[in-house]
Design a protein around this motif. Structure first.
Motif, PDB file in Angstrom:
ATOM      1  N   LYS A 130      54.534 -54.559 148.090  1.00  9.98           N
ATOM      2  CA  LYS A 130      54.787 -56.118 147.462  1.00  9.98           C
ATOM      3  C   LYS A 130      56.478 -56.197 147.375  1.00  9.98           C
ATOM      4  CE  LYS A 130      50.473 -57.666 145.181  1.00  9.98           C
ATOM      5  NZ  LYS A 130      49.817 -57.285 144.434  1.00  9.98           N
ATOM      6  N   ARG A 131      56.851 -55.052 146.611  1.00 10.82           N
ATOM      7  CA  ARG A 131      58.266 -55.202 146.737  1.00 10.82           C
ATOM      8  C   ARG A 131      59.485 -54.968 147.724  1.00 10.82           C
ATOM      9  NH1 ARG A 131      61.621 -56.268 144.363  1.00 10.82           N
ATOM     10  NH2 ARG A 131      63.726 -55.030 143.689  1.00 10.82           N
ATOM     11  N   LEU A 132      58.528 -54.577 149.175  1.00 15.16           N
ATOM     12  CA  LEU A 132      59.469 -54.319 149.335  1.00 15.16           C
ATOM     13  C   LEU A 132      59.157 -55.172 150.274  1.00 15.16           C
ATOM     14  CD1 LEU A 132      58.864 -50.559 151.254  1.00 15.16           C
ATOM     15  CD2 LEU A 132      60.878 -51.541 150.427  1.00 15.16           C
ATOM     16  N   LEU A 133      58.588 -56.874 150.578  1.00 20.83           N
ATOM     17  CA  LEU A 133      58.288 -57.623 151.035  1.00 20.83           C
ATOM     18  C   LEU A 133      59.346 -58.172 150.210  1.00 20.83           C
ATOM     19  CD1 LEU A 133      56.756 -59.695 153.189  1.00 20.83           C
ATOM     20  CD2 LEU A 133      55.491 -59.825 151.756  1.00 20.83           C
ATOM     21  N   ALA A 134      59.275 -58.526 148.887  1.00 20.82           N
ATOM     22  CA  ALA A 134      60.154 -58.882 147.983  1.00 20.82           C
ATOM     23  C   ALA A 134      61.182 -58.613 148.509  1.00 20.82           C
ATOM     24  CB  ALA A 134      59.972 -58.702 146.608  1.00 20.82           C
ATOM     25  N   PHE A 135      61.805 -57.582 148.927  1.00 26.45           N
ATOM     26  CA  PHE A 135      63.131 -57.624 149.030  1.00 26.45           C
ATOM     27  C   PHE A 135      63.511 -57.672 150.230  1.00 26.45           C
ATOM     28  CE2 PHE A 135      64.935 -54.110 146.400  1.00 26.45           C
ATOM     29  CZ  PHE A 135      64.101 -52.844 145.966  1.00 26.45           C
ATOM     30  N   GLN A 136      62.316 -57.852 151.518  1.00 26.65           N
ATOM     31  CA  GLN A 136      62.631 -58.114 152.507  1.00 26.65           C
ATOM     32  C   GLN A 136      62.908 -59.507 152.827  1.00 26.65           C
ATOM     33  OE1 GLN A 136      63.605 -57.512 155.568  1.00 26.65           O
ATOM     34  NE2 GLN A 136      61.757 -58.850 156.986  1.00 26.65           N
TER      35      GLN A 136
ATOM     36  N   LEU B 219      57.686 -56.850 139.641  1.00 23.21           N
ATOM     37  CA  LEU B 219      57.164 -55.727 140.605  1.00 23.21           C
ATOM     38  C   LEU B 219      57.707 -54.245 140.722  1.00 23.21           C
ATOM     39  CD1 LEU B 219      57.020 -57.603 143.592  1.00 23.21           C
ATOM     40  CD2 LEU B 219      54.594 -56.094 142.709  1.00 23.21           C
ATOM     41  N   MET B 220      58.986 -54.044 139.968  1.00 22.57           N
ATOM     42  CA  MET B 220      59.401 -53.241 139.878  1.00 22.57           C
ATOM     43  C   MET B 220      58.986 -52.532 139.082  1.00 22.57           C
ATOM     44  SD  MET B 220      61.731 -51.403 141.693  1.00 22.57           S
ATOM     45  CE  MET B 220      62.478 -49.680 141.681  1.00 22.57           C
ATOM     46  N   ASP B 221      59.087 -53.074 137.621  1.00 22.88           N
ATOM     47  CA  ASP B 221      58.521 -53.161 136.537  1.00 22.88           C
ATOM     48  C   ASP B 221      57.372 -52.172 136.506  1.00 22.88           C
ATOM     49  OD1 ASP B 221      59.999 -55.132 134.267  1.00 22.88           O
ATOM     50  OD2 ASP B 221      60.345 -52.908 134.703  1.00 22.88           O
ATOM     51  N   SER B 222      56.844 -52.987 137.188  1.00 22.21           N
ATOM     52  CA  SER B 222      55.702 -52.966 137.306  1.00 22.21           C
ATOM     53  C   SER B 222      55.063 -50.909 138.317  1.00 22.21           C
ATOM     54  CB  SER B 222      53.794 -53.596 138.071  1.00 22.21           C
ATOM     55  OG  SER B 222      54.684 -54.971 138.265  1.00 22.21           O
ATOM     56  N   ILE B 223      55.726 -50.926 139.064  1.00 24.97           N
ATOM     57  CA  ILE B 223      55.641 -50.224 139.896  1.00 24.97           C
ATOM     58  C   ILE B 223      56.463 -48.718 138.915  1.00 24.97           C
ATOM     59  CG2 ILE B 223      57.261 -48.962 141.221  1.00 24.97           C
ATOM     60  CD1 ILE B 223      56.961 -50.959 143.054  1.00 24.97           C
ATOM     61  N   ARG B 224      57.245 -48.846 138.214  1.00 24.66           N
ATOM     62  CA  ARG B 224      57.426 -47.518 137.265  1.00 24.66           C
ATOM     63  C   ARG B 224      56.604 -47.964 136.143  1.00 24.66           C
ATOM     64  NH1 ARG B 224      62.199 -50.703 135.423  1.00 24.66           N
ATOM     65  NH2 ARG B 224      63.771 -49.654 137.446  1.00 24.66           N
ATOM     66  N   ASP B 225      55.940 -48.665 135.443  1.00 24.37           N
ATOM     67  CA  ASP B 225      54.308 -48.441 134.263  1.00 24.37           C
ATOM     68  C   ASP B 225      53.532 -47.532 134.989  1.00 24.37           C
ATOM     69  OD1 ASP B 225      54.616 -51.619 133.186  1.00 24.37           O
ATOM     70  OD2 ASP B 225      55.655 -49.293 133.056  1.00 24.37           O
ATOM     71  N   GLN B 226      53.143 -48.022 136.497  1.00 22.80           N
ATOM     72  CA  GLN B 226      51.918 -47.380 136.969  1.00 22.80           C
ATOM     73  C   GLN B 226      52.555 -45.943 137.187  1.00 22.80           C
ATOM     74  OE1 GLN B 226      49.263 -49.583 138.149  1.00 22.80           O
ATOM     75  NE2 GLN B 226      48.366 -47.652 139.748  1.00 22.80           N
ATOM     76  N   ILE B 227      53.340 -45.551 137.706  1.00 20.84           N
ATOM     77  CA  ILE B 227      54.464 -44.666 138.216  1.00 20.84           C
ATOM     78  C   ILE B 227      54.466 -43.594 136.616  1.00 20.84           C
ATOM     79  CG2 ILE B 227      56.065 -42.941 138.446  1.00 20.84           C
ATOM     80  CD1 ILE B 227      57.237 -44.779 141.394  1.00 20.84           C
ATOM     81  N   LYS B 228      54.785 -43.794 136.035  1.00 28.57           N
ATOM     82  CA  LYS B 228      55.258 -43.938 134.197  1.00 28.57           C
ATOM     83  C   LYS B 228      53.065 -42.978 134.030  1.00 28.57           C
ATOM     84  CE  LYS B 228      58.588 -45.058 131.359  1.00 28.57           C
ATOM     85  NZ  LYS B 228      59.430 -46.327 130.717  1.00 28.57           N
ATOM     86  N   GLY B 229      52.489 -43.637 133.970  1.00 30.19           N
ATOM     87  CA  GLY B 229      51.107 -43.929 134.235  1.00 30.19           C
ATOM     88  C   GLY B 229      50.681 -42.910 134.441  1.00 30.19           C
ATOM     89  N   ALA B 230      50.784 -42.530 135.873  1.00 34.27           N
ATOM     90  CA  ALA B 230      50.249 -41.988 136.748  1.00 34.27           C
ATOM     91  C   ALA B 230      50.517 -40.307 136.084  1.00 34.27           C
ATOM     92  CB  ALA B 230      50.841 -42.023 137.958  1.00 34.27           C
ATOM     93  N   ILE B 231      52.463 -40.101 135.910  1.00 38.97           N
ATOM     94  CA  ILE B 231      53.002 -39.533 134.748  1.00 38.97           C
ATOM     95  C   ILE B 231      52.128 -38.837 133.219  1.00 38.97           C
ATOM     96  CG2 ILE B 231      55.261 -37.455 133.874  1.00 38.97           C
ATOM     97  CD1 ILE B 231      56.715 -39.083 136.299  1.00 38.97           C
ATOM     98  N   ALA B 232      52.133 -39.995 133.591  1.00 40.18           N
ATOM     99  CA  ALA B 232      51.610 -39.481 131.873  1.00 40.18           C
ATOM    100  C   ALA B 232      50.409 -38.626 131.528  1.00 40.18           C
ATOM    101  CB  ALA B 232      51.413 -40.807 130.958  1.00 40.18           C
ATOM    102  N   ILE B 233      48.786 -39.341 132.950  1.00 36.52           N
ATOM    103  CA  ILE B 233      48.018 -38.978 133.040  1.00 36.52           C
ATOM    104  C   ILE B 233      48.029 -37.145 132.875  1.00 36.52           C
ATOM    105  CG2 ILE B 233      46.053 -39.424 134.405  1.00 36.52           C
ATOM    106  CD1 ILE B 233      46.476 -41.979 134.935  1.00 36.52           C
ATOM    107  N   GLN B 234      49.032 -37.534 134.307  1.00 38.20           N
ATOM    108  CA  GLN B 234      49.219 -35.914 134.829  1.00 38.20           C
ATOM    109  C   GLN B 234      49.317 -34.900 134.187  1.00 38.20           C
ATOM    110  OE1 GLN B 234      48.808 -33.838 137.652  1.00 38.20           O
ATOM    111  NE2 GLN B 234      47.363 -35.508 138.242  1.00 38.20           N
ATOM    112  N   ASN B 235      50.590 -35.162 133.023  1.00 38.74           N
ATOM    113  CA  ASN B 235      51.074 -34.649 131.673  1.00 38.74           C
ATOM    114  C   ASN B 235      50.119 -34.325 130.833  1.00 38.74           C
ATOM    115  OD1 ASN B 235      53.113 -34.015 132.835  1.00 38.74           O
ATOM    116  ND2 ASN B 235      54.435 -35.553 131.592  1.00 38.74           N
ATOM    117  N   ASN B 236      49.129 -35.279 130.376  1.00 38.05           N
ATOM    118  CA  ASN B 236      47.976 -35.857 129.533  1.00 38.05           C
ATOM    119  C   ASN B 236      46.767 -34.344 130.136  1.00 38.05           C
ATOM    120  OD1 ASN B 236      48.859 -36.900 127.606  1.00 38.05           O
ATOM    121  ND2 ASN B 236      47.261 -38.249 128.437  1.00 38.05           N
TER     122      ASN B 236
END
Lengths: 594, 192, 148
Positions: free
Chosen positions: A120-126, A152-169
């Motif tokens: 979606k983000r890349l589309l947004a770029f385009q 979108l960027m924020d959501s992506i960031r959140d998503q990534i943060k979430g994923a990282i957080a889960i991993q760390n947990n």
């Protein structure tokens, strides 16, 4: 002590097994611990890789975003470079992430969502730079797009943060799980190692003590062995052992010497031993050896051996069997060289026989001589008396004197012969002891001296005597001699008084008894009031032919008291004399009581 | 049996056996795990490389796909002949299907693909001139050819069932498109 | 004393002893008839002969050749013909053994040959005047040996 030693051995073995077990356990635990540490570190690496890739993705997007912004600002397509290459870079990261998230469904789903968002983000770029009307950044559509992009960027960031957080947990969780293990394990390992070390030390200690003890015992044994060897040599013994099951023998060093060989000069077997045995004794010895196997004890057996140099030795053997720890019957035997004893014994026997022969000869000689001597003497005396009776008036005074002198000499000779006869008869050899009434014997003795007693008016007083086991005629002789002496050696002009007392006494309390064989003795004391004697002669007077006076003073042959001593000795008794010159004499006779 | 009765011997035997078993086991373990580890790492690396390759190829394929869709859309506006238009429309539809297929696989495989074309308008001059039309069609053909080429490459490198299915599907479709494009070019050539 | 004389016999191998014996009896105031023999064989031959005049008292020496006094004693005691003879052992020795043996064999009295003529006469006189039946009944070893 062997028991405690074997207990120690099982103790040591147990220790060894326990230590081995402990070390194995330690090893297993260490292995597990290390693999877990490895796993843990792998997990960390894994998480780290995931985090890095996710951050990388974010970074690519940011680069694209920055590039896009740059392009919008400058309209220079060079800024689009990160955007153009962004997708493929992101795809590469995802390729890595896909593999990393292989077993993790949460992460995979998270990645899927992330992918959609990125599209979606890349589309947004385009959309943003494609639909951008030239040089119009104030276009509301454009601004909207930008805003969308930011969202979108924020959501992506959140998503990534979430994923990282889960991993760390997850990592933390797993770490916590392991932490307790990882903490405990080294302690456990350490303590186990300490235990193991302590056990080993204990085992070492035990072994050391045992070894010292064994050494000490060994030394003692060596000394003992040496002293046994020495004692064997001195006492002319040899010892042997026979393990019946394995049929093996051991011979002690001295056993070889008993056979006239050097120690251990041939193999200890029964056949080799038998070659030394005297041919006449071989069969019997073999039989007895066979018997030995069955019986527990071997009674004494005697046999001879012949040394290589021809010497014959007499041996005496004794054996006893016992059962050792391994249930084997072992015979222990001792053999002694009794040749010397046998030789001595033989010599002794011979001497004895010779002595007896001599004795017999002497006795019979003594007897016969005195007996045969009596005959001619009696004749002389009788003829002399005949002469005196018939021819006295035909003789000159000189003749009468001569005849008198001859008579005296003959009488003396007679006395001597009588006493010699007595002496020879007092040999004990074939005389029998019997319970006798001593009083009767005493009376008989007094009867024998009846004439002299009445002639001198001697007064004889005596105690009552108990019966004793004696040779009657010898005791009678004893009484006759002692009483006779007492009367003969009376004091001049004094009526002889003789007193005989009797007592039962204890051997230890009497001085006259030396080396007594019995505890109690009859004590007979003959006291007279005669001339007595010098006490220095107290022992001398009992010797044969010993006289304290010459024949002119008092008649006598010097044999009387020796006969008394002989008789008393025959009865295993003692006789002593005590004298006081001019006062009297005391003769003490001890006769044992059985 | 006689020897087993001897305790010392049994102890030594026990320990020797233990030692041998342990050393065998541990060596075995180590060797296996090492090789396993190596194999695993190798495999992982291989998977990642394959993944990257698949992603790259799919990306290029979908880019081309989007270009084809864009071009065919554009061409529909300029081409006059009805048959040609119909064909082009067909091509467009086919490729939209392909794009969808690509999308599904991409979502599944966490690959990011664009669903828009990145051809800048300046690249393609589309007017009613025959020359330009043919140029455009040639371009179209070229892109489709490229797709086939890429598909071929993908089929050689991929092991994934999903991709293989996709390749089969796309291949027939893209071949049809190619034929159609060739036809259209011929038609246009004969027409003028 | 049934007869007016006493019959005495002596067996002794010693000539001197026989002389003493006969001389002694000559001096003794008792009427006796004395016969002497040189050894045991002569004695027994005489005693066993049919016309033997058995003595009242037989004096027997012990040490004789050919036949000893003890043997004669045994023989005499076995023969009931001689039961009335009183036997006096007349010997040099006075050993326990001889006294015992002769006592057991049934001799009546044991005399040790005296060494004095006077004593001899006294002893012989005593012996031949013993009332033998009376004496034998109360005889024991103590008075078997004649004391003088």
């Amino acid at each position: 002590m062997i028991k405690t030693l074997s207990n120690n051995i099982s103790f040591l073995r147990t220790m060894l097994y326990i230590s081995a077990l402990v070390i194995l356990v330690v090893g297993a635990l260490t292995y597990r611990s290390i693999t877990e540490v490895t796993k843990s570190s792998e997990m960390i690496t894994h998480t780290y890789k995931v985090n890095v890739e996710l951050e990388q993705v974010l970074s690519y997007l940011k680069d694209a975003e920055t590039g896009q912004r740059g392009y919008i600002i400058t309209n220079d397509s060079i800024f689009l470079e990160p955007y153009i290459s962004g997708r493929s870079k992101i795809n590469n990261s995802f390729a890595e992430l896909k593999v990393l998230a292989k077993d993790n469904t949460t992460l995979t789903n998270s990645l899927k969502d992330l992918n959609l968002l990125i599209n979606k983000r890349l589309l947004a770029f385009q959309t943003s730079y494609r639909s951008l009307p030239k040089n119009d950044i104030d276009d509301p559509a454009f601004i909207q797009n930008f805003k969308n992009g930011r969202v979108l960027m924020d959501s992506i960031r959140d998503q990534i943060k979430g994923a990282i957080a889960i991993q760390n947990n997850l990592l933390n969780q797993r770490n916590n799980e392991y932490k307790s293990d990882l903490m405990a394990t080294p302690l456990l390992l350490f303590s186990l190692l300490l235990c193991s070390l302590l056990l080993m030390y204990a085992a070492y200690n035990s072994i050391y003590k045992n070894i010292k003890q064994l050494k000490a015992t060994n030394e003692e044994l060596e000394i003992f062995k040496e002293s046994t060897n020495q004692s064997e040599i001195v006492s002319k013994h040899g010892s042997w052992t026979w393990n019946v099951k394995t049929n093996t023998f051991t011979y002690s060093d001295n056993l070889y010497r008993l056979l006239g060989e050097q120690p251990q000069s041939f193999k200890p077997t029964i056949e080799n031993f038998l070659t030394y045995v005297h041919p006449e004794d071989v069969e019997q010895l073999s039989k007895q050896v066979e018997q030995m196997k069955e019986n527990v004890e071997l009674p004494y057996i005697y046999y001879r051996v012949v040394h290589k140099n021809g010497n014959v030795k007499h041996l005496k053997a004794y054996g006893k069997s016992l059962v050792n720890d391994e249930d084997e019957t072992v015979l222990l035997g001792t053999t002694a060289d009794i040749t010397d004893e046998i030789i001595s014994f033989k010599v002794l026997e011979e001497r004895n026989a010779e002595l007896e022969r001599n004795n017999k000869e002497l006795s019979s000689f003594n007897y016969v001589a005195s007996h045969d001597l009596q005959e001619p003497l009696r004749k002389i005396q009788t003829f002399l008396s005949r002469l005196e009776d018939e021819e006295v008036d035909k003789l000159s005074p000189k003749g009468i004197r001569y005849i008198d002198r001859i008579k005296n000499a003959a009488t003396r000779m007679r006395l001597l012969i009588d006493d010699l006869l007595q002496f020879s008869r007092s040999n004990k050899a074939d005389k029998v002891f019997e319970d006798s009434n001593i009083n009767l014997i005493f009376e008989a003795a007094k009867q024998d001296l009846a004439e002299v007693i009445s002639a001198e008016n001697a007064i004889i007083t005596s105690d009552a005597f108990p019966s004793m086991k004696v040779i009657p005629f010898q005791i009678q002789q004893l009484f006759v001699n002692l009483l006779g002496n007492a009367i003969k050696y009376k004091a001049e002009g004094v009526i002889p008084k003789i007193e005989i007392t009797h007592q039962v006494v204890e051997a230890d309390k009497e001085d006259g008894i030396t080396k007594p064989k019995n505890q109690f003795y009859h004590k007979l004391v003959f006291t007279d009031n005669g001339i007595g004697f010098d006490n220095t002669y107290a022992e001398q007077i009992f010797t044969l032919f010993n006289r304290l006076h010459n024949k002119d003073e008092y008649s006598g042959t010097g044999i009387g008291l020796s006969i008394c001593k002989k008789i008393v000795e025959n009865h295993k008794g003692y006789i002593t004399a005590k004298g006081e010159p001019n006062k009297g004499a005391t003769f003490t006779v001890f006769l044992p009581i059985d | 049996m006689k020897y087993l009765k001897n305790r010392r011997f049994t102890v030594v035997l026990f320990f020797t056996v233990l030692l041998i078993a342990l050393s065998f086991n541990s060596c075995d373990e180590f060797i296996k795990s090492k090789s396993q580890q190596n194999k695993e790492t190798e495999q992982t690396q291989q998977t990642i490389a394959t993944n990257k390759n698949e992603a790259k190829l799919l990306l290029m394929l979908s880019k081309d796909n989007q270009d084809v869709i864009h071009l065919s859309k554009k061409l529909q506006h300029v081409v006059t002949k009805d048959s040609a238009v119909a064909l082009i429309k067909k091509i467009e539809e086919t490729h939209i299907e392909i794009a969808e297929a690509f999308n599904t696989v991409a979502t599944n495989k966490l690959i990011s693909i664009p669903n828009y074309s990145e051809i800048s308008p300046s690249n393609i001059v589309l007017d009613s001139s025959q020359e330009n039309k043919i140029k455009a069609l040639q371009k179209l053909k070229a892109i489709i050819d490229n797709q086939l080429f890429l598909l071929d490459k993908l089929s050689k490198t991929t092991n994934s069932k999903t991709f293989k299915k996709l390749i089969v599907k796309a291949d027939s479709k893209i071949n049809d498109s190619l034929t159609r494009t060739k036809n259209i070019i011929n038609t246009l050539n004969t027409n003028s | 004393m049934q007869e007016d004389y006493i019959n005495i016999t002596l067996a002794d191998d010693d000539e001197d002893d026989r002389l003493f014996f006969t001389d002694a009896f000559d001096d003794i105031k008792i009427t006796t008839r004395v016969k002497t023999f040189n050894d045991g064989v002569y004695l027994m031959d005489y005693l066993n002969s049919d016309d033997a005049l058995l003595p009242n008292v037989l004096f027997l020496d012990l040490n004789m050749p050919r036949k000893s006094g003890l043997e004669c004693l045994k023989e005499i005691k076995q023969n009931p013909k001689f039961k009335d003879i009183a036997i006096a052992i007349y010997s040099t020795s006075a050993s326990e053994e001889d006294i015992e043996n002769t006592f057991i064999q049934g001799a009546n009295i044991y005399i040790k040959k005296p060494s004095d003529f006077k004593t001899l006469k006294k002893v012989l006189a005593e012996v031949v005047t013993i009332n033998w039946q009376y004496h034998t009944n109360s005889m024991n070893k103590d008075n078997f040996l004649l004391r003088f």
